[in-house]
Design an enzyme around this catalytic site. Structure first.
Site, PDB file in Angstrom:
ATOM      1  N   CYS A  71       0.893  -0.946  -0.129  1.00  0.00           N
ATOM      2  CA  CYS A  71       0.010   0.086  -0.093  1.00  0.00           C
ATOM      3  C   CYS A  71       0.961   1.040   0.099  1.00  0.00           C
ATOM      4  CB  CYS A  71      -0.903  -0.029   1.121  1.00  0.00           C
ATOM      5  SG  CYS A  71      -1.984   1.507   1.583  1.00  0.00           S
ATOM      6  N   GLU A 211     -11.028   0.857  -2.776  1.00  0.00           N
ATOM      7  CA  GLU A 211      -9.964  -0.139  -2.854  1.00  0.00           C
ATOM      8  C   GLU A 211     -10.658  -1.513  -2.288  1.00  0.00           C
ATOM      9  OE1 GLU A 211      -6.443   0.766  -0.370  1.00  0.00           O
ATOM     10  OE2 GLU A 211      -7.350   2.796   0.191  1.00  0.00           O
ATOM     11  N   CYS A 220      -5.397   6.569  -2.074  1.00  0.00           N
ATOM     12  CA  CYS A 220      -4.691   5.251  -2.121  1.00  0.00           C
ATOM     13  C   CYS A 220      -3.537   5.734  -2.850  1.00  0.00           C
ATOM     14  CB  CYS A 220      -5.379   4.374  -2.828  1.00  0.00           C
ATOM     15  SG  CYS A 220      -4.555   2.725  -3.391  1.00  0.00           S
TER      16      CYS A 220
END
Length: 278
Positions: A71, A211, A220
């Site tokens: 991430c 997401e 994100c």
């Protein structure tokens, strides 16, 4: 178990020192810990672990308990966490993730990390490797039907699978409905993140995020990088662009084989939980 709550562009996470706590005891509790009503609340959890090949290893888990490759916003929080907690105090970090080795440069003043630039490399365009159940060598400007509506999309893999939807205006699509529909569409055997973007000018993009494994979030990092990369590839923006997320501004630069992402990360609070209650 002690934890640190952090956020990067509104993406919020629980950070845990895996040198002190057993990962096998944490993983079954992740979904409940991330619950915003009955747990601590968060878009995901990251655990710092020792690495045999890098400075540190990052394990990332989505709020539904599934494990993600990595991430981008989380990675910025992660490197600030390991630096300020004294786990690894280097201003140039090499991080092992399930998406490969990632690199981070920290700007530090008075022993506090003020800004982080991470490099997310090796984008994948071949649909078989993303994966996307579609023919061809890349997935740009293809068409998908969702709830009876035909929508053009592009998909790449940059850390995780990302699908990009260009919008003429910010209200063109129902982000939550279409985002969820695309995430679980059979075209994407491992599901996909969905990024809805409006190109404001040659150096500015506004993005709305759905997401995989977390649902609607404020931002994100890998999604912002993917949006900037795809937009550049299609000729809509320059190599360097500002990405306006719902949680704050990020800055990207398209490289020969990847994307650089710059932004901040903040500690929200420190806490402690009894894992037996989760």
């Amino acid at each position: 178990m002690k934890f640190t709550k952090m956020q990067g562009a509104g993406n919020d996470f629980l950070l845990i020192d895996g040198f002190k706590y057993n990962l096998e005891e944490i993983v079954p509790k992740i979904k409940n810990l991330c619950d915003r009503r009955f747990g601590v609340g968060g878009d995901g959890i990251m655990v710092a672990l020792p690495s045999e090949t890098c400075d540190i290893k990052m394990f990332y888990y989505n709020s539904d308990g599934s494990q993600g490759e990595m991430c981008g916003n989380g990675l910025r929080c992660f490197v600030k966490f390991v630096y300020e907690k004294g786990i690894v105090q280097k201003e140039n970090l090499k991080i092992e993730t399930l998406a490969g080795v990632q690199y981070a440069d920290l700007i530090v003043r008075d022993k506090k990390v003020e800004s982080i630039e991470i490099e997310i490399g090796n984008p994948i365009f071949n649909p078989k490797d993303i994966p996307v159940n579609i023919d061809g060598e890349e997935v740009f400007n293809r068409e998908i039907e969702i709830f009876g509506e035909k929508i053009k999309f592009s998909t790449i893999f940059l850390g995780v699978p990302h699908t990009i939807i260009f919008m003429e205006n910010e209200s063109q699509y129902d982000i939550n409905k279409i985002g969820r529909g695309i995430e679980i569409h059979p075209l994407f055997p491992k599901k996909t993140n969905v990024n809805f973007i409006c190109v404001k000018d040659r150096k500015t993009i506004k993005i709305f995020t759905w997401e995989r494994g977390a649902g609607r979030t404020l931002a994100c990092g890998t999604g912002s990088c993917s949006a900037g990369l795809v937009s550049y590839k299609l000729g809509y923006t320059e190599k360097e662009a500002k990405i306006i997320t719902e949680g704050g501004d990020l800055y990207i630069k398209v490289l020969e084989n990847g994307v650089k992402l710059r932004g901040g990360a903040e500690i929200t609070f420190e806490g402690e939980v009894d894992l037996k209650k989760y």
